[in-house]
Design an enzyme around this catalytic site. Structure first.
Site, PDB file in Angstrom:
ATOM      1  N   PRO A   1     -20.186   1.340   0.262  1.00  0.00           N
ATOM      2  CA  PRO A   1     -18.993   0.494   0.152  1.00  0.00           C
ATOM      3  C   PRO A   1     -19.312  -0.974   0.395  1.00  0.00           C
ATOM      4  CG  PRO A   1     -18.916   1.862   2.143  1.00  0.00           C
ATOM      5  CD  PRO A   1     -20.076   2.332   1.337  1.00  0.00           C
TER       6      PRO A   1
ATOM      7  N   ARG B   1       0.812  -1.215   0.000  1.00  0.00           N
ATOM      8  CA  ARG B   1       0.000   0.000   0.000  1.00  0.00           C
ATOM      9  C   ARG B   1       0.841   1.259   0.000  1.00  0.00           C
ATOM     10  NH1 ARG B   1      -0.744  -3.818   3.118  1.00  0.00           N
ATOM     11  NH2 ARG B   1      -2.584  -5.157   3.058  1.00  0.00           N
TER      12      ARG B   1
ATOM     13  N   LYS C   1     -14.586   0.446  -3.854  1.00  0.00           N
ATOM     14  CA  LYS C   1     -14.889   0.292  -2.435  1.00  0.00           C
ATOM     15  C   LYS C   1     -14.299   1.417  -1.595  1.00  0.00           C
ATOM     16  CE  LYS C   1     -14.384  -1.149   1.898  1.00  0.00           C
ATOM     17  NZ  LYS C   1     -13.403  -0.677   2.889  1.00  0.00           N
TER      18      LYS C   1
END
Length: 300
Positions: A239, A180, A222
DNA sequence: AACCAGGACACAA
DNA sequence: TTGTGTCATGGT
């Protein structure tokens, strides 16, 4: 010296709000920085340390610098929200009735958009407990310290996009972000350089705002919807994560196989103007059932 | 000790 | 358009 015509500068204020469950709200996976302590909850909102406590008469807040203006906190807690009207707008079906019953007083917060975006970029395929750990590390390492009451552990601002853009990707990985890290770094640079204006999102229509967010690296449908719902006030954003997907399949489709896109399409049309709020009730009810709350007794 | 987590992305078919 | 492998990391 204070005048009777001006509001007093206070360190405390009690907001007389009903049907607001602080614990459920602060531990429902929408915000990741609230710490439970014996006296309630501690966190940072717009660069200020805040203590919150559930009282019989409402929610008591305490801060460090006395002030007359509490609008920032009223906005964050969405104290103007009429929760009864919101739940009344949900579909009148058995799954929703049970979800409302399982989480009375669950609310949606209105978080700062950048913190919300950065936090959910870090959320992908991570358990909520881990997301909190990573974010705590990030803030302690890069965020500026904020003033706290004596005896309270140090607290930090959430780093700005520029703060994060100025840190190497290697340093971000060292905080445990894994794959990430490049997403967060790239998005931070885009936001810091003005390539995207997050503050414009609340006033745009849902689809336009979503498409802008989804152009950011590490942001898909999402995560975009999380930012739209928890930060930008788009109450129709819905979401769908693995929990919600599993829950919707069980509650509305039985054993019949349904793909993610089919479930998303169903949710868009079924849950109404406060669909995102309904989603949070379903999500939290499922987590309560699974015993996933930080406030639970893990001893049995 | 495997399994899985509030996913996104490139690539195949 | 839909399906599959990959990406790091650590809690349970």
């Amino acid at each position: 010296m204070s005048s009777t015509l001006t509001a007093s500068r206070d360190l405390f204020r009690t907001f007389p709000v009903r049907d607001f469950d602080l614990a459920a709200t602060l531990d429902s996976g929408q915000a990741f920085r609230w710490q439970r302590v014996s006296s309630g909850w501690q966190g940072v909102v717009q660069c200020r340390w805040v203590g919150l406590c559930q009282k019989a008469g409402g929610i008591e807040a305490s801060i460090v610098e006395p002030t007359t203006d509490w609008s920032w906190l009223e906005h964050y807690l969405q104290l103007g929200c009429r929760i009864g009207d919101v739940t009344a707008s949900f579909p009148k079906d058995e799954p929703m009735r049970r979800a409302i019953e399982a989480c009375p007083g669950l609310r949606l917060l209105r978080q700062e958009i950048w913190e919300c975006l950065a936090s959910f970029i870090l959320s992908s395929t991570k358990q909520i407990v881990q997301i909190r750990q990573i974010i705590e590390k990030l803030c302690a390492r890069i965020g500026r310290p904020v003033a706290v009451p004596t005896g309270v552990p140090p607290a930090f601002e959430f780093p700005t996009a520029a703060d994060i853009a100025n840190v190497s990707e290697v340093e971000l990985r060292a905080l445990g972000m894994g794959f990430r890290a490049p997403y967060l770094a790239a998005t931070a640079r885009l936001v810091a350089s003005g390539g995207v204006n997050l503050e414009a999102l609340p006033d745009m229509n849902l689809e336009s705002a979503r498409s802008i967010l989804m152009q950011l690296p590490g942001v898909g449908r999402k995560i975009a919807d999380c930012v739209l719902l928890f930060g930008a006030g788009h109450m129709r954003a819905f979401p769908v994560d693995v929990w919600v997907l599993r829950t919707l399949r069980e509650l509305y489709f039985g054993a019949r196989k349904r793909t993610m896109s089919e479930v998303v399409r169903f949710a868009e049309s079924y849950f109404g103007p406060n669909a995102g709020y309904a989603q949070q009730y379903l999500f939290h009810a499922a987590r309560v059932r699974a015993g996933k709350l930080a406030t639970e007794n893990h001893g049995d």
